[in-house]
Write a protein that holds these residues in place. Sequence first.
Motif, PDB file in Angstrom:
ATOM      1  N   ASP A   1       5.378  -6.561  -0.609  1.00 39.07           N
ATOM      2  CA  ASP A   1       6.115  -5.858   0.839  1.00 39.07           C
ATOM      3  C   ASP A   1       6.714  -4.926   0.035  1.00 39.07           C
ATOM      4  O   ASP A   1       6.301  -3.589   0.156  1.00 39.07           O
TER       5      ASP A   1
ATOM      6  N   ASN B   1      -1.882  -7.786  -5.884  1.00 40.29           N
ATOM      7  CA  ASN B   1      -1.489  -7.317  -5.424  1.00 40.29           C
ATOM      8  C   ASN B   1      -0.855  -5.840  -5.836  1.00 40.29           C
ATOM      9  O   ASN B   1       0.153  -5.246  -6.651  1.00 40.29           O
TER      10      ASN B   1
ATOM     11  N   ARG C   1      -6.218   3.373  -1.303  1.00 38.72           N
ATOM     12  CA  ARG C   1      -5.952   1.833  -0.725  1.00 38.72           C
ATOM     13  C   ARG C   1      -5.029   1.385  -0.972  1.00 38.72           C
ATOM     14  O   ARG C   1      -4.349   1.390  -2.486  1.00 38.72           O
ATOM     15  N   LEU C   2      -4.582   0.129  -0.487  1.00 42.44           N
ATOM     16  CA  LEU C   2      -3.187  -1.122  -0.382  1.00 42.44           C
ATOM     17  C   LEU C   2      -4.533  -2.671  -1.002  1.00 42.44           C
ATOM     18  O   LEU C   2      -5.273  -2.417  -0.195  1.00 42.44           O
ATOM     19  N   GLU C   3      -4.198  -3.375  -2.113  1.00 38.38           N
ATOM     20  CA  GLU C   3      -5.218  -4.615  -2.047  1.00 38.38           C
ATOM     21  C   GLU C   3      -3.778  -5.633  -1.914  1.00 38.38           C
ATOM     22  O   GLU C   3      -2.856  -5.477  -3.001  1.00 38.38           O
TER      23      GLU C   3
ATOM     24  N   VAL D   1      -6.123  -1.254   3.832  1.00 36.88           N
ATOM     25  CA  VAL D   1      -5.898  -2.645   3.220  1.00 36.88           C
ATOM     26  C   VAL D   1      -6.788  -3.515   2.870  1.00 36.88           C
ATOM     27  O   VAL D   1      -8.061  -3.435   3.531  1.00 36.88           O
TER      28      VAL D   1
ATOM     29  N   ARG E   1      -3.213  -5.831   9.393  1.00 39.30           N
ATOM     30  CA  ARG E   1      -3.706  -4.961   8.861  1.00 39.30           C
ATOM     31  C   ARG E   1      -2.886  -3.814   9.738  1.00 39.30           C
ATOM     32  O   ARG E   1      -2.941  -2.784   8.774  1.00 39.30           O
TER      33      ARG E   1
ATOM     34  N   LEU F   1       0.559  -2.355   7.970  1.00 37.97           N
ATOM     35  CA  LEU F   1       0.562  -1.936   6.798  1.00 37.97           C
ATOM     36  C   LEU F   1       0.246  -0.729   7.019  1.00 37.97           C
ATOM     37  O   LEU F   1       0.301  -0.010   6.171  1.00 37.97           O
ATOM     38  N   GLU F   2      -0.988  -0.374   7.099  1.00 36.50           N
ATOM     39  CA  GLU F   2      -1.871   0.418   7.511  1.00 36.50           C
ATOM     40  C   GLU F   2      -1.879   1.574   7.531  1.00 36.50           C
ATOM     41  O   GLU F   2      -1.233   3.175   7.621  1.00 36.50           O
TER      42      GLU F   2
END
Length: 336
Positions: A139, A189, A161-163, A182, A171, A174-175
């Motif tokens: 993170d 990552n 996007r975040l993988e 995500v 969620r 993070l979003e």
Amino acid sequence: MTAADRFRISSLLPGRLAEQKLALPALLRRAGLPATFFQQEKIHATTAELFALWRAVGEISPDPGIGLKLGAEPRMERYHPAAVAAVCSRTYRDALQRMARYKQLTCPEEIQITASGDEATVNFIYHEAKEDEPEVLIDMALAWIFSVGRRGTDGQVTPLRLELKRPVRNRELLEAHFGCRVKFKAGRNALVLRKTDLDRPFVTHNEELLSAIGAQLENELEARANSADLGEQVKRTLKRSLAGRRPVLTDIAQELGMSTRTLQRRLGDAEITFQQVVEDTRRELACHYLKQSGVELNGVAFLLGYEDANSFFRAFQVWEGTSPGEWRTRQRAEVA
């Protein structure tokens, strides 16, 4: 700790963790690190120690967004010179390339930037890792990449996007932070950006400051490369001279044609010590000799310059987590 597996940790980190209401003694105990870890003049850690520290942060902190907060540091005075150079860069692409290049100065971690079609992907690779990266560390690293882009473009960068490899968790948090969807349970990552965003100019571009800091960092890189070459020279010299002899800095310096003080200073420039090179060399040779069936264990200890076999056995247990005899048996079974 080998010369290749050394992370340099910022002296500002203990204060930043304390600001997040983390009790440092409890944190270090949870991570299995010495109570004096943060009291070192220069704080260094192996990949395993780094992972243990950040895993402990995730376990102790009640804040699921602590990694995001640490990665999005808004105060320039807390930036490493490499991060300042990134913010002063011409474009986001320039910033990412500088971040990747200067990362070499502090650790064996690689920032990988790849492009495919309309997408550009940024992810971190820990070359010495033997386990998955702690979620807090992921993170923090990806939030740092994102924050540099947002700061430099005055908020114009929004990821596609975040993988994340982890299962679905936090969620909404993070979003909201990254402003994109995500994808959980991914194969990597990574932060996925629009390739066109890489060419966005930075409103924070400062050519004068960039030139000054860039010159300093390039000099550090050159000195590090030269010192790394010296470390290899010391290692080769040790390999020729270890058998039956205790390694002595004075002897190695003499063989390399320099004074003891000069050798110590040049190794110090690379932030390694003579003893670390000795341990690294002994570990490499120990594994080599143990693969040779004709060399007895006591003979291996002699060839590595140990005064007695027990000293070798204790050192090997620390290196490999097992005894020399058990390691040899396992190697033979793998070959068979």
